[in-house]
Design an enzyme around this catalytic site. Structure first.
Site, PDB file in Angstrom:
ATOM      1  N   SER A 161       0.836  -1.201   0.000  1.00  0.00           N
ATOM      2  CA  SER A 161       0.000   0.000   0.000  1.00  0.00           C
ATOM      3  C   SER A 161       0.870   1.248   0.000  1.00  0.00           C
ATOM      4  O   SER A 161       2.047   1.218   0.382  1.00  0.00           O
ATOM      5  CB  SER A 161      -0.914   0.022   1.227  1.00  0.00           C
ATOM      6  OG  SER A 161      -0.228   0.530   2.364  1.00  0.00           O
ATOM      7  N   ASP A 162       0.284   2.358  -0.400  1.00  0.00           N
ATOM      8  CA  ASP A 162       0.951   3.631  -0.199  1.00  0.00           C
ATOM      9  C   ASP A 162       0.823   3.999   1.287  1.00  0.00           C
ATOM     10  O   ASP A 162       0.097   3.353   2.059  1.00  0.00           O
ATOM     11  CB  ASP A 162       0.323   4.708  -1.090  1.00  0.00           C
ATOM     12  CG  ASP A 162       1.280   5.843  -1.402  1.00  0.00           C
ATOM     13  OD1 ASP A 162       2.230   6.056  -0.621  1.00  0.00           O
ATOM     14  OD2 ASP A 162       1.090   6.517  -2.422  1.00  0.00           O
ATOM     15  N   TYR A 163       1.519   5.043   1.657  1.00  0.00           N
ATOM     16  CA  TYR A 163       1.614   5.478   3.052  1.00  0.00           C
ATOM     17  C   TYR A 163       0.221   5.765   3.630  1.00  0.00           C
ATOM     18  O   TYR A 163      -0.485   6.667   3.165  1.00  0.00           O
ATOM     19  CB  TYR A 163       2.479   6.729   3.091  1.00  0.00           C
ATOM     20  CG  TYR A 163       2.941   7.190   4.445  1.00  0.00           C
ATOM     21  CD1 TYR A 163       4.165   6.790   4.956  1.00  0.00           C
ATOM     22  CD2 TYR A 163       2.173   8.067   5.196  1.00  0.00           C
ATOM     23  CE1 TYR A 163       4.623   7.249   6.184  1.00  0.00           C
ATOM     24  CE2 TYR A 163       2.610   8.533   6.428  1.00  0.00           C
ATOM     25  CZ  TYR A 163       3.837   8.122   6.919  1.00  0.00           C
ATOM     26  OH  TYR A 163       4.283   8.584   8.137  1.00  0.00           O
ATOM     27  N   ASP A 164      -0.175   4.966   4.607  1.00  0.00           N
ATOM     28  CA  ASP A 164      -1.462   5.121   5.305  1.00  0.00           C
ATOM     29  C   ASP A 164      -2.675   4.981   4.390  1.00  0.00           C
ATOM     30  O   ASP A 164      -3.782   5.413   4.745  1.00  0.00           O
ATOM     31  CB  ASP A 164      -1.549   6.475   6.022  1.00  0.00           C
ATOM     32  CG  ASP A 164      -0.676   6.538   7.273  1.00  0.00           C
ATOM     33  OD1 ASP A 164      -0.130   5.483   7.669  1.00  0.00           O
ATOM     34  OD2 ASP A 164      -0.532   7.632   7.843  1.00  0.00           O
ATOM     35  N   ALA A 165      -2.503   4.363   3.227  1.00  0.00           N
ATOM     36  CA  ALA A 165      -3.617   4.273   2.274  1.00  0.00           C
ATOM     37  C   ALA A 165      -4.722   3.353   2.767  1.00  0.00           C
ATOM     38  O   ALA A 165      -5.885   3.532   2.390  1.00  0.00           O
ATOM     39  CB  ALA A 165      -3.109   3.792   0.918  1.00  0.00           C
TER      40      ALA A 165
END
Length: 713
Positions: free
Chosen positions: A252-256
């Site tokens: 995932s992207d950061y905190d996605a």
């Protein structure tokens, strides 16, 4: 590998499994305990102002105290260098030199891997056609063919030929898919992309990355046609895994993952974790949502343990391929770190890449190159700037290592006393009191070099702009300097195409230097003094005005094209009433200190079978007086198709170096499959009919030849 992973997986507790699907940052409150208890897969290794080697060793030792001793991996953004900072990716794309780009990323991998980093969240291969989007600086621009070529080169550089080698990094292609098409050019905004554009424009670089063996893919944290990519099972499990057969990791992207609640598709974090995992997201980056929610979801039967195990297996296999189970410390090499970090070879490579990435936009009356004994007034807020030259996300780069442009010009001149400096104005400030001193410096000089553009806080992630001209009072400074009558050269430092029509009309010469990295000063001096003949070509179209954006060369035709043959025809055509349709500088454009001519275009056949190939030959001549390189570009246009075809599409390019008066024949091979597109019926393939080929030095090339693609037998 499979036997090893099967055995290890059978011994893991539920919490240990979930831990392998989680990456937490240095800011996690309980990071050491998570590692020691075997409940974390990895953490950041790209930490500025940190002894990364000592840090990664210390944490890996904690992992070796865990029950199963599963090694950590260390990751982060290494996208244009680690400690040696190279030009930003958009600048590297301007070289149109895949071998050079591969060498740059090989150097970055050598430095990062020596201190324990084994996974990079690069390259960003999003196509963008909107200069307002600040993150375009991390990509290769507007074209899928060039973007795919750069993606392959970057992945080869990072991953080498053997991921288990101790000087490689596992690469991540991001952001899958459509992140660069954010509405209004505003970062993190929604993307709505028609099927044909998705297939023809935004997906090809990712398909190239998968075919190149990229180790991981990061979904976009934005929505694509209303569905967040982090929860899009049709996109991840369907297209990526089933159709393209991608067997690597999806991170995932950061905190996605928890942001699925903000998108309005998940009611809470537990639902967000379930949706992301079931959609195919193997690893939760930073948020801790998997750690917090998945154990309960699995125990309650909401998430089948088989789904969890499938993701864990991919993580363990990736660590196995990296060689971490053989030696958890294989990426720690203090001796190699001392040898390669900021080495003379890497700095020389950075200087070469920076000079080759620069694009000469204007050179009236051959103002450039400058004479080394000229009296030079260096003016502008970015001439002494170090931090901006590092660009966005400069990994472990340090401003102290940057050679500023002013220093480079002083070193390149015959006498440092002949180079004088005046700041004039700041990049964004309102104080114009320094313009008077700048004007005086220009009047005393033989030539003025204006170093203008964007500071590092105006481009990059989260830094979209609604106006893409020169910020602050820099244009006023330029007007005042030009008004002195002193010949004026503009050096642009920027992370996006800028709208600079006044500079185009009034400056004597303009050099697009992008964001050059550590060797900014020497590289700019090399080009301005003629040690290097500029050969860069634009990977993005430069608009005349922000109102033209998004603007790109491969646009479709219209039923009412612009026609200035009569007032009536002009009024009822596709045009602006206040600015020309044409860009300020087209895609693929770039001048040289010499000149090139193209002729003798010929095809080895005029009919191409549906499974065949044809060869395109063209002669390129250096008609000027200096040795130089040009990028020969081949474009194809489909005359009639089931949906309105783009005006032309890039299908090949080659760099050639020629002495004055010399010529060479360049040959391209065009396969029928290169003409495939998303047809009107929703299928992918070619269509028979007439095609035109254009070859030249940019996307407006006029040298033409024609062929026919025969019907499928």
């Amino acid at each position: 590998m499979h036997a090893f992973v099967d055995k290890l997986l059978s011994r893991m507790t539920l919490e240990e499994k979930v831990g392998q699907l989680s990456i937490m940052g240095k800011d996690a409150d309980n990071l050491p305990e998570l590692i020691r208890s075997g409940r974390l897969g990895g953490t950041n290794g790209v930490l500025p102002d940190t002894d990364v080697l000592a840090y990664t060793r210390r944490l890996q030792k904690l992992a070796m105290q865990s029950r199963l001793k599963i090694p950590l991996w260390f990751m982060g953004d290494v996208n244009h260098g680690f400690r040696t900072i190279f030009p930003v990716p958009l600048a590297l794309a301007s070289t149109w030199d895949t071998a050079l780009v591969e060498r740059v990323h090989r150097a970055a991998a050598e430095e990062a891997s020596a201190v324990g980093v084994d996974w990079t969240f690069s390259p960003m291969i999003d196509i963008t056609r909107d200069a307002r989007w600040g993150r375009g600086v991390e990509g290769a621009g507007e074209d899928p063919y060039l973007g795919a070529a750069m993606a392959r080169a970057q992945i080869r550089g990072f991953q080498g030929t053997d991921l288990a080698a101790d000087d490689t990094l596992m690469a991540t292609a991001k952001h899958f898919v459509g992140y660069g098409a954010a509405e209004a050019g505003r970062d993190y905004n929604a993307a709505n992309i028609p099927r044909d554009q998705l297939e023809d424009v935004y997906l090809p670089p990712f398909r190239a990355a998968v075919d190149a063996g990229v180790g991981s893919i990061m979904p976009s944290l934005t929505t694509l046609n209303g569905i967040p990519a982090t929860a899009d099972g049709a996109l991840l499990n369907g297209l990526l895994r089933k159709q393209w057969h991608f067997d690597g990791l999806i991170v995932s992207d950061y905190d996605a993952v928890p942001q699925l609640t903000l998108h309005g598709v998940a009611a809470n974090d537990a639902e967000a974790a379930r949706m992301a995992l079931e959609a195919g997201v193997d690893i939760d980056l930073h948020s801790g949502t998997y750690l917090k929610e998945l154990p309960t979801l699995v125990r309650n039967g909401v998430v089948p343990e088989a789904v969890l195990d499938r993701a864990v297996r991919r993580v363990l296999e990736a660590k196995y391929r990296l060689g971490l189970f053989d030696d958890p410390y294989r990426y720690d090499d203090a001796a190699r770190a001392r040898r390669v970090t900021l080495s003379p070879a890497h700095r020389a490579l950075a200087r070469k890449a920076a000079a080759q990435s620069m694009v000469l936009l204007k050179n009236a009356h051959d103002l450039l190159p400058l004479k080394r004994d000229a009296r030079i007034a260096v003016i502008g807020p970015l001439a002494r700037d170090r931090a901006t030259m590092l660009g966005q996300m400069p990994a472990a780069g340090r401003a102290a290592d940057v050679v500023p442009i002013l220093d480079g010009l002083r070193a390149g001149a015959s006498d440092t006393d002949r180079v004088h400096y005046a700041e004039g104005v700041s990049v964004q400030g309102g104080d114009t009191s320094g313009i008077a001193a700048a004007v005086q410096a220009a009047r005393r000089a033989d030539v003025a070099v204006l170093v203008l553009g964007e500071s590092h806080d105006l481009f990059g992630e989260g830094l979209s702009r609604s106006h893409i001209g020169l910020p602050g009072h820099q244009l006023a400074l330029a007007k005042a300097v030009v008004a002195t009558g002193t010949p004026t050269v503009v050096v642009l430092i920027n992370g996006r195409p800028l709208a600079i029509p006044w500079l185009h009309d009034h400056a004597g010469a303009i050099l697009e230097a992008w964001v050059p990295g550590d060797e900014a000063g020497p590289a700019v001096a090399d080009v301005l003094f003629g040690k290097v003949n500029p050969s860069g070509k634009l990977p993005m179209t430069f608009p005349r005005d922000v109102g033209q954006t998004p603007i790109y060369y491969a646009h479709t035709r219209t039923g009412r094209p612009y026609d200035d043959s009569s007032d009536i025809a002009l009024h009822y055509s596709s045009h602006y009433v206040d600015v020309a349709n044409a860009p300020l500088y087209p895609f693929g454009y770039g001048l040289s200190y010499t000149r090139f001519a193209y002729d003798q275009l010929r095809l080895d056949r005029t009919h191409l079978s549906a499974d065949g190939a044809l060869q395109v030959h063209v002669r390129v001549r250096n008609t000027g007086t200096r040795r130089g390189a040009d990028v020969v570009q081949l474009y194809v246009h489909d005359e009639v198709a089931s949906r309105s075809p783009p005006l032309r599409l890039l299908k090949g390019f080659q760099r050639v170096m020629l002495d004055p008066g010399a010529s060479t024949e360049v040959t391209f091979t065009l396969h029928a499959r290169d003409l495939a597109f998303d047809r009107a019926d929703g299928t992918w393939g070619t269509e028979p009919g007439a095609y035109a080929i254009y070859v030249g030095g940019d996307s407006t090339a006029t040298l033409r030849s024609d062929f026919t693609l025969d019907a499928t037998r």
